[in-house]
Design an enzyme around this catalytic site. Structure first.
Site: not given
Ligand code: UD1
Ligand code: UDP
Length: 375
Positions: A98, A120, A134, A210, A212, A243
């Protein structure tokens, strides 16, 4: 069957980890000529993941910039992937998951009428803003894709609801379980010097964050909750592989950079991270892949998000959705730290994990072979 040319596209760490077993499975069959296109949406973290599987990209577009925007990633991937597709003229491309690499490279294939297989496929949170961007990337990629390789029955139902033809969907399990089993089979001892900073047998929790949508206030809240936990449990250690994103690192370092019992480190090589998951008391994470891996190794994971597209992990019992508010995180973490038998209880009831038996990639390869043999 005529040899079919397939391009597997990867851009970020999780795509590399989850696509690697697919590449390996396709290359085992003599029917495919498999190339890896790396967009380089991630630089170091992508190479780190591919290296572990002894894979390297046939072409790396190297698009990564510091603090890159979604517009930039999207346009750079469409242009770069499109040019590569024109050069190779593949029979199909495979994308994973994604990310913006996933969606943009699928769109470039669509513009050339190249069939897309989505590994996936069918995950849905039901909220276009969580995770962002995503959820939109998944929906759009599934709309473009010819084949949906669904990790679970629920994902298959989501694809059917969105109109993907029944005969184009295969429930495979998640390829991350293939990657995890491969890694457990091929790893002896952890190698990272960062892991040696944890005293032998010290109890520790593993933390990653991590997303957004967590940048800014939510991430501050997560770090404050971790700080309180450290004060409350002086014997507890924390391992936080950060990250590479500077936006994420600066907040974590500000809150936890000078705490005694915290090991802040760079992203760990996958085998070391698997060791860390296994050896921790429990995990706190907003990662998608970690929810799946934790279920397979029977490790409780406090999911630092308001919604998840992997409700199977919660039904299974390994995943506990705690949100991103300081008090909620503290409540759930202290529950586990005060009642270690709760951890054992969770581990005990987590027998049949929902994400597959480690043969997802073989199923994908077989299904493509069947399609092209009948073509
Ligand atoms: C991306 C994906 C997200 C996925 C995550 C996995 C999008 C929009 N986001 O988020 O879905 O869950 O990867 O980790 O596709 N950086 C480095 N070196 C690296 C990697 C990243 O320096 O090896 C830094 C760069 O400054 C880069 C920034 O991190 O600009 C953000 O990378 P980006 O891919 O845009 O977003 P992620 O948050 O990593
Ligand atoms: N991972 C890793 N090293 C680390 C942290 C994570 O190899 O230091 C692996 C983890 O096991 C999982 C994947 O990276 O397979 C998850 O990546 P990430 O959290 O970046 O992305 P998401 O799954 O949220 O898209």
């Amino acid at each position: 069957m005529k040899k079919q040319s397939i391009i597997c596209v990867v851009g970020t760490r999780p795509e590399a980890i989850k696509m690697a077993p697919v590449v390996l499975a396709l290359r085992k069959e003599n029917d495919f000529d498999v190339k890896i296109l790396a967009t380089g949406q991630h630089a170091a973290m992508l190479d780190q993941a591919l290296n572990h599987f002894d894979l390297s990209a046939d072409l790396n577009l190297n698009i990564m910039k510091d603090s890159q925007s979604l517009d930039y990633i999207t346009s750079a991937v469409i242009t770069g992937a499109g040019e590569y597709f024109d050069k190779v003229n593949p029979n199909a491309i495979l994308v994973h998951g994604d990310t913006t690499t996933t969606f943009a490279s699928s769109l470039a294939a669509f513009y050339r009428q190249i069939p897309v297989g989505h590994v996936e496929a069918g995950l849905r949170s039901g909220n276009m803003e969580l995770p962002f961007p995503e959820e939109m990337n998944r929906v759009l990629t599934d709309k473009i894709a010819k084949w949906g390789f669904a990790p679970t029955e629920l994902a298959k139902q989501n694809l059917l609801k969105d109109g993907m033809p029944f005969e184009n969907i295969v429930v495979t399990g998640n390829t991350v379980i293939d990657a995890l089993f491969y890694t457990i089979r091929n790893t002896k001892e952890p190698e990272s010097a960062d892991l040696l900073k944890l005293p032998k047998n010290a109890p520790f929790v593993l933390v990653t964050a991590h997303r957004r949508e967590s940048w800014g206030h939510p991430l501050e809240d997560i770090c404050e909750a971790l700080t309180v936990l450290l004060e409350k449990y002086p014997e507890l250690w924390m391992l936080i592989p950060m990250h590479k994103n500077p936006t994420v690192r600066s907040v974590i370092k500000k809150h936890l950079g000078n705490k005694e019992q915290v090991v802040l480190c760079d992203p760990l090589d996958y085998p070391d991270f698997v060791w860390a998951m296994n050896s921790s008391l429990f995990i706190l994470s907003d990662s998608g892949g970690v929810q799946e891996e934790a279920s397979a190794i029977k490790k409780p994971v406090l999911i630092l998000r308001d919604v998840t597209e992997r409700p199977e992990a919660i039904e299974h019992g390994s995943g506990i959705l705690v949100g991103i508010k300081k008090n909620k995180i503290l409540l759930h973490a202290t529950d586990l730290l005060n009642n270690k038998e709760r951890i054992a209880e969770i581990e005990h009831k987590c027998d049949n994990h929902p994400f597959g038996d480690g043969t997802a990639s073989i199923k994908i390869a077989k299904s493509l072979r069947k399609y092209f043999s009948n073509d």
